[in-house]
Design a protein around this motif. Structure first.
Motif, PDB file in Angstrom:
ATOM      1  N   ARG A  75       0.827  -1.205   0.000  1.00 60.88           N
ATOM      2  CA  ARG A  75       0.000   0.000   0.000  1.00 60.88           C
ATOM      3  C   ARG A  75       0.866   1.262   0.000  1.00 60.88           C
ATOM      4  O   ARG A  75       0.544   2.243  -0.676  1.00 60.88           O
ATOM      5  CB  ARG A  75      -0.944  -0.013   1.199  1.00 60.88           C
ATOM      6  CG  ARG A  75      -2.133  -0.973   1.041  1.00 60.88           C
ATOM      7  CD  ARG A  75      -3.146  -0.771   2.135  1.00 60.88           C
ATOM      8  NE  ARG A  75      -2.637  -1.249   3.420  1.00 60.88           N
ATOM      9  CZ  ARG A  75      -2.747  -2.494   3.852  1.00 60.88           C
ATOM     10  NH1 ARG A  75      -3.356  -3.400   3.098  1.00 60.88           N
ATOM     11  NH2 ARG A  75      -2.272  -2.855   5.024  1.00 60.88           N
ATOM     12  N   GLN A  94       2.152   1.731  -3.437  1.00 60.10           N
ATOM     13  CA  GLN A  94       1.117   2.207  -4.349  1.00 60.10           C
ATOM     14  C   GLN A  94       0.853   3.692  -4.148  1.00 60.10           C
ATOM     15  O   GLN A  94       0.679   4.438  -5.109  1.00 60.10           O
ATOM     16  CB  GLN A  94      -0.176   1.414  -4.158  1.00 60.10           C
ATOM     17  CG  GLN A  94      -1.283   1.800  -5.139  1.00 60.10           C
ATOM     18  CD  GLN A  94      -0.849   1.622  -6.586  1.00 60.10           C
ATOM     19  OE1 GLN A  94      -0.493   0.525  -7.001  1.00 60.10           O
ATOM     20  NE2 GLN A  94      -0.866   2.694  -7.372  1.00 60.10           N
ATOM     21  N   ARG A  95       0.844   4.134  -2.884  1.00 63.54           N
ATOM     22  CA  ARG A  95       0.649   5.556  -2.636  1.00 63.54           C
ATOM     23  C   ARG A  95       1.810   6.376  -3.201  1.00 63.54           C
ATOM     24  O   ARG A  95       1.612   7.483  -3.720  1.00 63.54           O
ATOM     25  CB  ARG A  95       0.474   5.822  -1.141  1.00 63.54           C
ATOM     26  CG  ARG A  95      -0.899   5.438  -0.602  1.00 63.54           C
ATOM     27  CD  ARG A  95      -1.190   6.066   0.732  1.00 63.54           C
ATOM     28  NE  ARG A  95      -0.286   5.583   1.770  1.00 63.54           N
ATOM     29  CZ  ARG A  95      -0.511   4.515   2.508  1.00 63.54           C
ATOM     30  NH1 ARG A  95      -1.602   3.794   2.314  1.00 63.54           N
ATOM     31  NH2 ARG A  95       0.341   4.146   3.441  1.00 63.54           N
ATOM     32  N   ASP A 114       1.200   6.653  -6.821  1.00 63.79           N
ATOM     33  CA  ASP A 114       0.141   7.625  -7.084  1.00 63.79           C
ATOM     34  C   ASP A 114       0.679   9.050  -6.950  1.00 63.79           C
ATOM     35  O   ASP A 114       0.269   9.946  -7.695  1.00 63.79           O
ATOM     36  CB  ASP A 114      -1.029   7.407  -6.129  1.00 63.79           C
ATOM     37  CG  ASP A 114      -1.842   6.166  -6.471  1.00 63.79           C
ATOM     38  OD1 ASP A 114      -1.720   5.667  -7.611  1.00 63.79           O
ATOM     39  OD2 ASP A 114      -2.588   5.683  -5.597  1.00 63.79           O
ATOM     40  N   ASP A 127     -11.837   9.086  -9.168  1.00 63.50           N
ATOM     41  CA  ASP A 127     -10.994   8.106  -8.488  1.00 63.50           C
ATOM     42  C   ASP A 127      -9.532   8.556  -8.479  1.00 63.50           C
ATOM     43  O   ASP A 127      -8.840   8.409  -7.460  1.00 63.50           O
ATOM     44  CB  ASP A 127     -11.113   6.739  -9.162  1.00 63.50           C
ATOM     45  CG  ASP A 127     -10.228   5.694  -8.494  1.00 63.50           C
ATOM     46  OD1 ASP A 127     -10.498   5.351  -7.327  1.00 63.50           O
ATOM     47  OD2 ASP A 127      -9.245   5.246  -9.125  1.00 63.50           O
ATOM     48  N   SER A 128      -9.059   9.112  -9.586  1.00 67.21           N
ATOM     49  CA  SER A 128      -7.679   9.598  -9.636  1.00 67.21           C
ATOM     50  C   SER A 128      -7.470  10.736  -8.642  1.00 67.21           C
ATOM     51  O   SER A 128      -6.410  10.832  -8.007  1.00 67.21           O
ATOM     52  CB  SER A 128      -7.336  10.076 -11.050  1.00 67.21           C
ATOM     53  OG  SER A 128      -7.343   9.003 -11.959  1.00 67.21           O
ATOM     54  N   ARG A 154      -7.169   9.220  -5.167  1.00 69.74           N
ATOM     55  CA  ARG A 154      -5.855   8.591  -5.032  1.00 69.74           C
ATOM     56  C   ARG A 154      -4.748   9.628  -4.907  1.00 69.74           C
ATOM     57  O   ARG A 154      -3.799   9.458  -4.131  1.00 69.74           O
ATOM     58  CB  ARG A 154      -5.596   7.671  -6.221  1.00 69.74           C
ATOM     59  CG  ARG A 154      -6.428   6.394  -6.228  1.00 69.74           C
ATOM     60  CD  ARG A 154      -6.390   5.713  -7.582  1.00 69.74           C
ATOM     61  NE  ARG A 154      -5.023   5.496  -8.036  1.00 69.74           N
ATOM     62  CZ  ARG A 154      -4.682   5.322  -9.316  1.00 69.74           C
ATOM     63  NH1 ARG A 154      -5.623   5.369 -10.265  1.00 69.74           N
ATOM     64  NH2 ARG A 154      -3.437   5.102  -9.647  1.00 69.74           N
ATOM     65  N   GLU A 191      -9.333   3.430   5.674  1.00 72.20           N
ATOM     66  CA  GLU A 191      -9.338   3.831   4.267  1.00 72.20           C
ATOM     67  C   GLU A 191     -10.745   3.946   3.697  1.00 72.20           C
ATOM     68  O   GLU A 191     -11.030   4.868   2.923  1.00 72.20           O
ATOM     69  CB  GLU A 191      -8.513   2.849   3.436  1.00 72.20           C
ATOM     70  CG  GLU A 191      -8.396   3.260   1.980  1.00 72.20           C
ATOM     71  CD  GLU A 191      -7.371   2.450   1.211  1.00 72.20           C
ATOM     72  OE1 GLU A 191      -7.285   2.636  -0.012  1.00 72.20           O
ATOM     73  OE2 GLU A 191      -6.661   1.638   1.837  1.00 72.20           O
ATOM     74  N   ARG A 248     -11.900   7.432   2.096  1.00 75.23           N
ATOM     75  CA  ARG A 248     -12.224   7.514   0.666  1.00 75.23           C
ATOM     76  C   ARG A 248     -13.643   8.053   0.461  1.00 75.23           C
ATOM     77  O   ARG A 248     -13.891   8.843  -0.456  1.00 75.23           O
ATOM     78  CB  ARG A 248     -12.085   6.136   0.021  1.00 75.23           C
ATOM     79  CG  ARG A 248     -10.652   5.743  -0.299  1.00 75.23           C
ATOM     80  CD  ARG A 248     -10.592   4.407  -1.005  1.00 75.23           C
ATOM     81  NE  ARG A 248      -9.249   4.105  -1.483  1.00 75.23           N
ATOM     82  CZ  ARG A 248      -8.787   4.470  -2.670  1.00 75.23           C
ATOM     83  NH1 ARG A 248      -9.585   5.129  -3.514  1.00 75.23           N
ATOM     84  NH2 ARG A 248      -7.566   4.168  -3.029  1.00 75.23           N
TER      85      ARG A 248
END
Length: 261
Positions: free
Chosen positions: A17, A20-21, A24, A204-205, A208, A225, A229
């Motif tokens: 995670r 991934q962050r 992003d 969504d982008s 993120r 999360e 979100r």
């Protein structure tokens, strides 16, 4: 936009995670600050024979732009996953702060989130050659930043015992950055306001991108999360356009200090 990098198969869920962050940040959010980076480089005439150190350089986009102008660059990034991406981009990185002095030392992201902005500015000054410059940047006036209500979630959804979390706009008032410059023993040498619109291909982008900024880490840990979100989606929805894209007007402020001694 940088291409995604292959992750090792056997990494922990938390590590995955975090990676991934970091991706992003590199692929979505970091580019929002390009107008700020370019304004600073132009103001200081960054070019060949200029040495630039980026403190908290993220995945290194500002340094890549400086290197494209011919500068010698090096970065220091405390977040391991972002540092790995900067290294994957071919940027030299310091494992720790050394005694080298640079013509320009930048703190273009993370000053407002620092628990002690003055100490960070003083560290930048120590790494600056005599006659060189330190650049500090933060959010511009709250009323000129459409991201302000979104950033407010970072404090509201964090642990109530951590209400001392930094206010994103604590250094945004006129003169606030200049006082930090003076406190670091530097001579104020200009600055400015730079429009930095945040534009995303879809909602969504945007979610993120904001999650990758680091501002919401405490809220993520406390509220989870899923809840975060949901709240981010609701806060960002008013900026959604008919074609599905999302755009927010924002302004950033920077101040320059020169090291005379």
């Amino acid at each position: 936009m940088t291409p995604s990098l292959q992750l090792p198969a056997a990494v922990s869920g938390d590590r995955t995670r975090a990676q991934q962050r970091a991706r992003d940040w590199a692929e979505i959010q970091e580019r929002m600050l390009v107008p700020l980076y370019e304004a600073v480089h132009a103001r200081l005439e960054v070019g060949p024979a200029t040495s630039v150190l980026g403190l908290g350089c993220g995945s290194g986009l500002s340094l890549l732009l400086a290197a494209a102008r011919g500068a010698q660059v090096v970065g220091l990034e405390p977040v391991p996953e972002r540092r790995e991406l900067a290294e994957a981009r071919g940027l030299p990185m310091l494992a720790a702060r050394d005694a080298s002095a640079h013509a320009i030392v930048t703190v273009l992201d993370g000053l407002a989130a620092s628990p002690d902005p003055l100490a960070l500015a003083q560290s930048a000054a120590r790494l600056t050659a005599r006659g060189g410059h330190v650049v500090l940047a933060t959010w511009g006036p709250r009323e000129r930043c459409e991201s302000a209500p979104v950033l407010a979630l970072a404090r509201r959804l964090a642990d109530p015992l951590l209400r001392q979390l930094p206010d994103a706009f604590a250094l945004s008032a006129p003169g606030a950055l200049e006082r930090v410059v003076l406190g670091a023993g530097l001579r104020p040498d200009g600055g400015g306001l730079v429009p930095c619109p945040f534009a995303y291909p879809d909602l969504d982008s945007a979610v993120r991108g904001f999650l990758a900024s680091g501002w919401f880490d405490a809220a993520l840990a406390f509220s989870g999360e899923k809840q975060l979100r949901k709240e981010l989606t609701e806060a960002l929805f008013p900026y959604l356009r008919e074609d599905g894209t999302l755009r927010m007007r924002n302004v950033f402020r920077y101040a320059i200090g020169q090291k005379l001694h």
